[in-house]
Design an enzyme around this catalytic site. Structure first.
Site, PDB file in Angstrom:
ATOM      1  N   ASP A   1       9.126   2.894   1.703  1.00  0.00           N
ATOM      2  CA  ASP A   1       7.913   3.579   2.141  1.00  0.00           C
ATOM      3  C   ASP A   1       7.765   3.321   3.639  1.00  0.00           C
ATOM      4  O   ASP A   1       7.318   2.255   4.063  1.00  0.00           O
ATOM      5  CB  ASP A   1       6.710   3.045   1.359  1.00  0.00           C
ATOM      6  CG  ASP A   1       5.393   3.683   1.813  1.00  0.00           C
ATOM      7  OD1 ASP A   1       5.384   4.347   2.866  1.00  0.00           O
ATOM      8  OD2 ASP A   1       4.385   3.498   1.105  1.00  0.00           O
TER       9      ASP A   1
ATOM     10  N   LYS B   1       2.213  10.094   8.312  1.00  0.00           N
ATOM     11  CA  LYS B   1       1.504   9.610   9.505  1.00  0.00           C
ATOM     12  C   LYS B   1       2.058  10.175  10.836  1.00  0.00           C
ATOM     13  O   LYS B   1       1.726  11.290  11.190  1.00  0.00           O
ATOM     14  CB  LYS B   1       1.449   8.084   9.501  1.00  0.00           C
ATOM     15  CG  LYS B   1       0.536   7.553   8.371  1.00  0.00           C
ATOM     16  CD  LYS B   1       0.022   6.147   8.593  1.00  0.00           C
ATOM     17  CE  LYS B   1      -1.137   5.859   7.650  1.00  0.00           C
ATOM     18  NZ  LYS B   1      -0.792   5.049   6.482  1.00  0.00           N
TER      19      LYS B   1
ATOM     20  N   PHE C   1       0.847  -1.194   0.000  1.00  0.00           N
ATOM     21  CA  PHE C   1       0.000   0.000   0.000  1.00  0.00           C
ATOM     22  C   PHE C   1       0.876   1.236   0.000  1.00  0.00           C
ATOM     23  O   PHE C   1       1.732   1.396   0.867  1.00  0.00           O
ATOM     24  CB  PHE C   1      -0.930   0.028   1.220  1.00  0.00           C
ATOM     25  CG  PHE C   1      -1.904   1.175   1.162  1.00  0.00           C
ATOM     26  CD1 PHE C   1      -3.059   1.086   0.395  1.00  0.00           C
ATOM     27  CD2 PHE C   1      -1.651   2.354   1.850  1.00  0.00           C
ATOM     28  CE1 PHE C   1      -3.947   2.156   0.321  1.00  0.00           C
ATOM     29  CE2 PHE C   1      -2.532   3.420   1.770  1.00  0.00           C
ATOM     30  CZ  PHE C   1      -3.686   3.320   1.011  1.00  0.00           C
TER      31      PHE C   1
END
Ligand SMILES: *Cc1c(COP(=O)(O)O)cnc(C)c1O
Length: 404
Positions: free
Chosen positions: A225, A254, A140
């Site tokens: 990532d 995040k 993702f």
């Protein structure tokens, strides 16, 4: 004074584009690792947004940084730089492999920048066919068209074709398959050190090491990532530090803003040159408000107290979850690192992760799923022991109900 508009959960269905199916209550306040809904019911927060609120809710130091900056300067536009953005850049550079930083507003945007950098770098070297990206099944990387295409979950991309081309997916943790796919036409390899949304699946150290070697051999950019694994989540500032494998580009978001939108792409001097003046940008990236907040967040997270505390809390969770699993055997595996923990449901409970988190809500605890068969916990990195105990006791009651 005008009354505020009355809102209920029904208002969501009435007014919102239905891309989400939120819980049937509305949270109105949070403090540390507790949140309260409109009716005043309390919940222990084992989700922290989705691995976002790494310092819980309303952390006094972070709130003070926000309020102080809010009274000074919010936004300038990229024709003018500012103090908080430069300070945050220096903090990130001093603590990581990187020499240069690009700021944006989300994880997807950070990955978008990384992939664009890799494509342009290859082109700048005069190799027009070196544009292939290798990514992994189940990955993702965000929801823009490029990042959803790099992601390895066709359910998120297939309805939006035609998709950007030149992206190949191979099985995660399968080095031989990656070696088949990576060649001199590969400009980038993008990988999560622990697949988060895909089910909390840690990469094998040999897999990441092997990708590093393949990227070196074929002059491809290795992109980690770390949007979910980043900023202390695994007990190190970034997961690459645990693996001892250094990427060329790292993306982070995040936890970086602990809830204030911000993302960043970290890279080396050499690669940063690719994105010269005017080649890429974003209106809000690196604005003083977001970077002042992230600077305060960084100063707290990048300390031995917080990072070592994550390892300790990992153990509290493991002990508690194993105990629950002894009484009600519903998990076949409990995995992950630090405070990114995934509990794989046994065959008997396959597909029930969502239902378990709904029962958990009823019992007063907030947990996440990572696909239909995994319950995921990503709490605050500084969650107090008392909240861990109370939250796990509530979670145990939810598990007892699903088993009865
Ligand atoms: C959440 C996430 C993203 C996307 O971040 P957004 O801020 O939602 O765009 C990208 N990669 C990983 C690994 C993530 O967990």
């Amino acid at each position: 004074m005008e009354q505020p508009i009355a809102v209920t959960r029904q208002s969501f269905d009435d007014w919102m584009v239905p891309v989400y199916a939120p819980a049937d209550f509305i949270l109105v306040r949070g403090e540390g690792s507790q949140v309260w809904d409109q009716q005043g019911k309390s919940y222990i927060d084992f989700a922290g947004g989705i691995a976002v609120n790494a310092l819980g809710h309303a952390h006094p130091v972070v709130t003070a940084a926000l309020v102080e900056q809010a009274g000074k300067l919010w936004h300038l536009g990229n024709g003018y730089t500012n103090e908080p953005v430069l300070r945050l850049a220096k903090q990130l550079i001093d603590a990581t492999f990187s020499d240069k930083v690009f700021f944006c507003n989300s994880g997807a945007e950070a990955n978008e920048a990384a992939l664009k950098l890799a494509r342009k770098r290859a082109l700048d070297k005069g190799n027009g066919s070196k544009n292939q990206i290798v990514a992994f099944n189940n990955a993702f990387h965000g929801r823009t068209l490029f990042t959803v295409s790099a992601g390895g979950q066709p359910k998120y991309s297939k309805d939006f074709a035609p998709l950007p081309g030149g992206i190949t997916h191979t099985p995660f943790n399968d080095l031989a398959a990656a070696a088949e796919a990576i060649n001199d036409n590969t400009c980038a390899v993008i990988v999560e050190p622990i697949q988060g949304e895909g089910g909390v699946l840690p990469a094998d150290p040999a897999f990441l090491q092997g990708l590093r070697e393949l990227c070196d051999r074929h002059d491809a950019v290795l992109i980690f990532d770390e949007v979910q694994t980043g900023m202390g989540r695994t007990g190190d500032l970034y997961a690459y530090m645990q693996y001892g494998v250094v990427p060329d580009v790292l993306t982070t978001a995040k936890a970086l803003g602990c809830g204030f939108p911000i993302g960043a792409m970290l890279t080396t001097d050499d690669l940063a040159k690719t994105l010269g003046v005017g080649t890429h940008g974003t209106t809000y990236g690196g604005n003083p408000l977001a970077t002042a907040v992230a600077g305060a967040v960084f100063s707290i997270i990048n300390t031995p107290e917080v990072l070592d505390g994550v390892k300790q809390r990992h153990q509290w969770f493991l002990d508690g979850l194993n105990k629950i699993n002894q009484q009600y055997p519903i998990f076949s595996e409990i995995r992950g690192g630090g405070l990114l923990i995934g509990c794989q449901l046994t065959k008997d409970y396959a597909g029930k992760a969502k239902q378990i988190t709904q029962l958990a809500n009823e019992e007063g605890v907030i947990a996440l799923i990572a696909g239909p068969d995994v319950v995921r916990f990503t709490p605050s990195l500084i969650i107090p022991e008392q909240d861990v105990k109370e939250g796990l006791a509530r979670f145990a009651r939810a598990v007892a109900r699903i088993c009865s």
